[in-house]
Scaffold this active site. Sequence first.
Site, PDB file in Angstrom:
ATOM      1  N   SER A 169      55.223  43.790  43.728  1.00 39.05           N
ATOM      2  CA  SER A 169      53.855  43.435  43.259  1.00 39.05           C
ATOM      3  C   SER A 169      52.906  44.646  43.571  1.00 39.05           C
ATOM      4  O   SER A 169      52.815  45.599  43.758  1.00 39.05           O
ATOM      5  CB  SER A 169      53.235  41.872  42.941  1.00 39.05           C
ATOM      6  OG  SER A 169      52.100  41.967  42.423  1.00 39.05           O
TER       7      SER A 169
ATOM      8  N   ASP B  56      53.182  45.532  39.664  1.00 38.35           N
ATOM      9  CA  ASP B  56      54.370  45.146  38.507  1.00 38.35           C
ATOM     10  C   ASP B  56      53.748  44.707  37.119  1.00 38.35           C
ATOM     11  O   ASP B  56      54.444  44.146  36.535  1.00 38.35           O
ATOM     12  CB  ASP B  56      55.298  44.131  39.162  1.00 38.35           C
ATOM     13  CG  ASP B  56      54.490  43.042  39.498  1.00 38.35           C
ATOM     14  OD1 ASP B  56      53.067  42.834  39.504  1.00 38.35           O
ATOM     15  OD2 ASP B  56      55.146  41.870  39.764  1.00 38.35           O
TER      16      ASP B  56
ATOM     17  N   GLU C 130      44.515  32.790  37.350  1.00 37.21           N
ATOM     18  CA  GLU C 130      43.817  32.911  38.485  1.00 37.21           C
ATOM     19  C   GLU C 130      42.803  33.951  38.434  1.00 37.21           C
ATOM     20  O   GLU C 130      42.811  35.006  37.749  1.00 37.21           O
ATOM     21  CB  GLU C 130      44.752  33.376  39.519  1.00 37.21           C
ATOM     22  CG  GLU C 130      46.037  32.592  39.680  1.00 37.21           C
ATOM     23  CD  GLU C 130      47.143  32.854  40.833  1.00 37.21           C
ATOM     24  OE1 GLU C 130      47.210  32.045  41.942  1.00 37.21           O
ATOM     25  OE2 GLU C 130      47.629  33.710  41.074  1.00 37.21           O
TER      26      GLU C 130
ATOM     27  N   ASN D 103      42.221  36.298  40.385  1.00 40.87           N
ATOM     28  CA  ASN D 103      42.547  37.653  40.357  1.00 40.87           C
ATOM     29  C   ASN D 103      43.278  38.509  39.181  1.00 40.87           C
ATOM     30  O   ASN D 103      43.824  39.314  39.130  1.00 40.87           O
ATOM     31  CB  ASN D 103      43.799  37.949  41.759  1.00 40.87           C
ATOM     32  CG  ASN D 103      44.952  36.760  41.354  1.00 40.87           C
ATOM     33  OD1 ASN D 103      45.333  36.910  40.253  1.00 40.87           O
ATOM     34  ND2 ASN D 103      45.584  36.609  42.776  1.00 40.87           N
TER      35      ASN D 103
ATOM     36  N   ARG E  84      42.839  28.511  53.766  1.00 44.02           N
ATOM     37  CA  ARG E  84      44.170  28.078  53.410  1.00 44.02           C
ATOM     38  C   ARG E  84      45.085  28.959  53.912  1.00 44.02           C
ATOM     39  O   ARG E  84      44.969  30.489  53.939  1.00 44.02           O
ATOM     40  CB  ARG E  84      44.542  27.643  51.940  1.00 44.02           C
ATOM     41  CG  ARG E  84      44.140  28.813  51.254  1.00 44.02           C
ATOM     42  CD  ARG E  84      44.564  28.593  49.680  1.00 44.02           C
ATOM     43  NE  ARG E  84      45.955  28.931  49.445  1.00 44.02           N
ATOM     44  CZ  ARG E  84      46.535  30.156  49.201  1.00 44.02           C
ATOM     45  NH1 ARG E  84      45.758  31.066  49.358  1.00 44.02           N
ATOM     46  NH2 ARG E  84      47.734  30.360  49.141  1.00 44.02           N
TER      47      ARG E  84
ATOM     48  N   SER F  52      48.001  31.819  53.704  1.00 46.31           N
ATOM     49  CA  SER F  52      48.594  32.376  52.389  1.00 46.31           C
ATOM     50  C   SER F  52      50.035  31.910  52.075  1.00 46.31           C
ATOM     51  O   SER F  52      50.701  31.650  53.294  1.00 46.31           O
ATOM     52  CB  SER F  52      48.373  33.972  52.793  1.00 46.31           C
ATOM     53  OG  SER F  52      49.365  34.795  51.886  1.00 46.31           O
ATOM     54  N   GLY F  53      50.526  31.882  50.880  1.00 47.06           N
ATOM     55  CA  GLY F  53      51.943  31.717  50.524  1.00 47.06           C
ATOM     56  C   GLY F  53      52.924  33.100  50.684  1.00 47.06           C
ATOM     57  O   GLY F  53      53.910  33.086  50.392  1.00 47.06           O
TER      58      GLY F  53
HETATM   59  C1  GN1 Z   1      44.174  34.508  46.964  1.00 46.84           C
HETATM   60  C2  GN1 Z   1      44.998  35.325  45.893  1.00 46.84           C
HETATM   61  O1  GN1 Z   1      44.730  36.291  45.279  1.00 46.84           O
HETATM   62  N1  GN1 Z   1      46.321  34.764  46.222  1.00 46.84           N
HETATM   63  C3  GN1 Z   1      47.390  35.488  45.452  1.00 46.84           C
HETATM   64  C4  GN1 Z   1      48.555  35.342  46.550  1.00 46.84           C
HETATM   65  O2  GN1 Z   1      48.986  34.334  47.158  1.00 46.84           O
HETATM   66  P1  GN1 Z   1      48.593  33.693  48.393  1.00 46.84           P
HETATM   67  O3  GN1 Z   1      49.204  32.477  48.542  1.00 46.84           O
HETATM   68  O4  GN1 Z   1      47.288  33.463  48.432  1.00 46.84           O
HETATM   69  O5  GN1 Z   1      49.178  34.955  49.313  1.00 46.84           O
HETATM   70  O6  GN1 Z   1      49.807  36.153  45.945  1.00 46.84           O
HETATM   71  C5  GN1 Z   1      50.271  35.416  44.852  1.00 46.84           C
HETATM   72  C6  GN1 Z   1      51.465  35.793  44.260  1.00 46.84           C
HETATM   73  O7  GN1 Z   1      51.403  37.138  43.632  1.00 46.84           O
HETATM   74  C7  GN1 Z   1      49.189  35.023  43.669  1.00 46.84           C
HETATM   75  O8  GN1 Z   1      49.512  34.106  42.750  1.00 46.84           O
HETATM   76  C8  GN1 Z   1      47.897  34.600  44.381  1.00 46.84           C
HETATM   77  O9  GN1 Z   1      46.960  34.514  43.493  1.00 46.84           O
HETATM   78 MG    MG Z   2      51.927  41.281  40.471  1.00 50.29          MG
END
Ligand code: GN1
Ligand code: MG
Length: 521
Positions: free
Chosen positions: A64, A278, A370, A372, A497, A499-500
């Site tokens: 991505s 992507d 979202e 973003n 939080r 990040s995932g």
């Molecule tokens: C704040 C932020 O933009 N977080 C993003 C990011 O997740 P995080 O868990 O915050 O790393 O990547 C994800 C996958 O692309 C997307 O869904 C999400 O919106």
């Molecule tokens: Mg993407």
Amino acid sequence: MDLDAVTKQSALHAKPDGLTLQYGTAGFRTKAEHLDHVMFRMGLLAVLRSKQTKSTIGVMVTASHNPEEDNGVKLVDPLGEMLAPSWEEHATCLANAEEQELPRVLLDISEKAAVNLHQDAFVVVGRDTRPSSEKLSQSVIDGVTVLGGQFHDYGLLTTPQLHYMVYCRNTSGRYGKATIEGYYQKLSTAFVELTKQAFCSGDDQRTLKVDCANGIGALKLREMKHYFSQGLSVQLFNDGTEGKLNHLCGADFVKSHQKPPQGIEMKSNERCCSFDGDADRIIYYYHDADGQFHLVDGDKIAALISGFLKEPLLEIGDSLSLGVVQTAYANGSSTRYLEEVMKVPVCCTKTGVKHLHHKAQEFDIGVYFEANGHGTVLFSKAAEMKIKQLAEELEEDKKRKAAKMLENVIDLFNQATGDAISDMLVIEAILALKGLTVQQWDALYTDLPNRQLKVKVADRQVISTTDAERQAVKPPGLQEAINELVKKYRLSRAFVRPSGTEDIVRVYAEADSQQSLQNSS
Ligand SMILES: CC(=O)N[C@H]1[C@@H](OP(=O)(O)O)O[C@H](CO)[C@@H](O)[C@@H]1O
Ligand SMILES: [Mg+2]
């Protein structure tokens, strides 16, 4: 399952000792050089998932918006949705198994998930434009074939296009034709139909500048633009001919830096947008006459779309429920606008599209975005049937027109996942139909000044959250400290939080003025 063959093939895609990875919010993501074994194993897993669901499963090779050197992989479930959570665990186990454990882990998964190993399997594969993607997708295919699965390699695709293909294949073509041509046709026909009724404004209005993040979006939009050129002319920037993928451009860059990408010429009040690497996210923006930059993000896209949908829904007079799903990152002004001005119910879920998607399915018409720029609109089967029926049956012209419009809107949205190309066409159709400029759209409400930071910590998992990630429960004292700070400023809100997708902690804050925001962050 020929486990000897698996062991032999696996040796050609050997796992580096000691490397552990986790299937996160968006699958596996790390430096491309560490991913060969993961790809092979995801090919194996896709075969098992396909046997278990008796459906076609998708595998997308992409990272991505992350840097070009990275890569990643995620599986797409039968209706084009993200992989089920129990299988995310299987994916993590399989990716982390040492070589000699591989046969046992495969058997374990098959047993736990009650996979009928005699069932046929079919897997479709897509990849983005990263230099590493071609070889890595070949490793996926090696995994699929060693377990006797059949496959179709679509080659270069945007992530949402692969989701679309999976959905089409598992609904016997009812959703659309599972070809790139089928995708272009379906979306363009809906767009052209939808915009037919638009008041023909000047050429300026019908031109859009698109920053393609030097990614796959450029290739696909270039192929597609001829299909809808009578309604919209798109000008491509950062099309991959020179610049580096996602470098100083793309939706993620624009949103997080709150400034325009490099490589795009912006005149004042011109409508511009950016895709991510992507092409599953989109963000709009413009410069005003004073040269000030304005971001029109996912929250404003949700506001535009839900406002637009309310009218034809009211017109057809059917009580279909409409709701909006956001995350904690949604600007407070957007939530207030949706609830108080638009009077639509708003829900908040954890970050990550799968959470929003799931929640949106609770409404007849679920709008999810979202901040973003990742999102779409889902129509329940019941809503779709009702609208189709009304579009054919209704005598009254105004009502039928409204139902027909909704019918085209259903076709234009990618029902499997957020899709930059599809969202762009929806937004452009709405702006044309309503005769809105990007400034007028932006003026729906004023964003609260906000800031997002990434913080590197030794172990991000020491932080755990509740209430859709808006409150920290651990470590002790953190939430109290945030509360103390936040209560000093008007309309302020902050949360932290882990990040995932990255090894960092994200900090978000917003307040009524830049001054308050700076003091509090
Ligand atoms: C704040 C932020 O933009 N977080 C993003 C990011 O997740 P995080 O868990 O915050 O790393 O990547 C994800 C996958 O692309 C997307 O869904 C999400 O919106
Ligand atoms: Mg993407």
